[in-house]
Motif scaffolding. Structure first.
Motif, short mmCIF file in Angstrom:
data_model
loop_
_atom_site.label_atom_id
_atom_site.label_comp_id
_atom_site.label_asym_id
_atom_site.label_seq_id
_atom_site.Cartn_x
_atom_site.Cartn_y
_atom_site.Cartn_z
N THR A 191 30.38 58.08 22.18
CA THR A 191 30.80 57.19 23.27
C THR A 191 29.94 55.93 23.39
O THR A 191 30.14 55.12 24.29
CB THR A 191 30.81 57.92 24.61
N TRP A 192 28.99 55.74 22.47
CA TRP A 192 28.16 54.53 22.45
C TRP A 192 27.75 54.27 21.00
O TRP A 192 26.68 54.66 20.56
CB TRP A 192 26.93 54.71 23.35
N GLN A 193 28.64 53.62 20.26
CA GLN A 193 28.48 53.53 18.81
C GLN A 193 27.74 52.28 18.34
O GLN A 193 27.37 52.21 17.16
CB GLN A 193 29.85 53.64 18.15
N GLN A 194 27.53 51.30 19.21
CA GLN A 194 26.71 50.12 18.87
C GLN A 194 27.10 49.54 17.50
O GLN A 194 26.25 49.33 16.63
CB GLN A 194 25.22 50.49 18.89
N ARG A 195 28.36 49.27 17.33
CA ARG A 195 28.85 48.86 16.01
C ARG A 195 28.26 47.53 15.55
O ARG A 195 28.07 47.31 14.35
CB ARG A 195 30.38 48.80 16.04
N ASP A 219 28.51 64.04 25.45
CA ASP A 219 29.63 63.76 24.56
C ASP A 219 30.32 65.02 24.06
O ASP A 219 31.38 64.94 23.42
CB ASP A 219 29.17 62.91 23.37
N ASP A 237 35.77 58.43 16.17
CA ASP A 237 35.53 56.98 16.20
C ASP A 237 36.16 56.35 17.44
O ASP A 237 35.60 55.42 18.04
CB ASP A 237 36.13 56.31 14.96
N ASP A 239 34.57 55.65 21.27
CA ASP A 239 33.57 54.62 21.61
C ASP A 239 33.86 54.04 22.99
O ASP A 239 35.02 53.85 23.37
CB ASP A 239 33.61 53.51 20.56
#
Length: 294
Positions: A184-188, A212, A276, A279
């Motif tokens: 939930t916090w992928q900092q892409r 999560d 994925d 996020d």
């Protein structure tokens, strides 16, 4: 020599870093474990097959980690060279001790507490852009690397602007950037910047401190049932398949073993895509732009 030939340890892939070092993809995090309590936790992890321990001065438990490493023949006066070579030990500099001289003094103290001759990775814990001392700190890190007392140099919580500033002022990027990273916090944007510059990504709070496990209206649990594994294993497997280094924390030996047991199943493309899609906009931890720790 079951330590060297541990089946569980052998199953964990090693991630190649830009400087040629290779780091076990799964490690044990020891945040929020007191100095006395951390010793049996690290001992049980090593006996379960962990060959990567992720610590920090700011956790106030380096002496306890050192006692465990000594008991397992990795550190101390009776350390076994093969056991030490098989183990990856990371520690981090306190934010309050950034700067050249203070970092050098801090490292001496940390090395003594850990009972080691060298650490595999030394990291700047937070960038503190509002009180930036990373360039001077990095000079100390380079000196320690030249002396052979640190193998590889990393940072934690550096955003793209921090990474670019460090590179502009020192001519180097770190080999690893340890960041909060979970479904939930992928900092892409941060991950993309790291990949662009050959920086390995390491995830702390890889399950958002457990939050999560219930993300996405049962998505994780559904995938877990399909593979007859736990929701935690599903999330950690997702990280593994992304090539991310992970340092899940557990004080329980059975959970430690479960967190290593990620190589008997694979996510389908649809399952991976479903994770994925989880996020979101909310971090579980602190904002690197404003936070300082220890």
């Amino acid at each position: 020599m079951t330590f060297i030939h541990s089946k569980a340890a052998a199953s964990v892939p090693r991630i190649s870093l830009a400087d040629g070092a290779t780091i076990p993809q799964i490690g044990l995090g020891v945040l929020r474990i007191d100095d006395e309590g951390v010793t049996p936790v690290v001992e049980s992890a090593i006996e379960s097959g962990y060959r990567h321990i992720d610590g920090a001065a700011g956790y106030n438990n380096e002496a306890g980690v050192g006692r465990a490493l000594a008991k397992e023949g990795v550190a101390g006066k009776h350390a076994n060279a093969d056991r030490r070579a098989a183990m990856w030990v990371t520690t981090k500099l306190k934010d309050s001790e950034q700067g050249y001289d203070s970092a050098m003094h801090a490292f001496e103290r940390q090395l003594q507490l850990l009972q080691l001759d060298y650490v595999d990775m030394y990291m700047i814990h937070w960038p503190t852009p509002f009180d930036w001392r990373a360039a001077e700190t990095w000079k100390a890190f380079v000196k320690l690397r030249e002396e052979g007392r640190v193998r590889t140099l990393g940072v934690c919580n550096f955003m793209p602007s921090d990474l670019e500033r460090l590179h502009k002022e020192t001519g180097e990027y770190p080999t690893v950037n340890q960041i909060e990273l979970h479904p939930t916090w992928q900092q892409r944007d941060v991950v993309a910047c790291c990949k662009q510059h050959g920086i390995a990504v390491e995830a702390y709070s890889p399950m958002a401190r457990g939050a999560d496990l219930n993300a996405g209206d049962g998505v994780i649990e559904k995938i877990a049932k399909a593979h007859n594994v736990s929701p935690a294993q599903v999330i950690l497997r997702w990280h593994i398949e992304n090539g991310t280094i992970i340092i899940p924390k557990s004080v329980h030996a059975d959970r430690q073993r479960e967190n290593l047991d990620l190589f008997g199943f694979s996510l389908t493309a649809d399952e991976h895509a479903a994770i994925d899609a989880l996020d979101g906009p909310t971090r579980a931890g602190h904002d690197p732009a404003t936070f300082t720790y220890a």
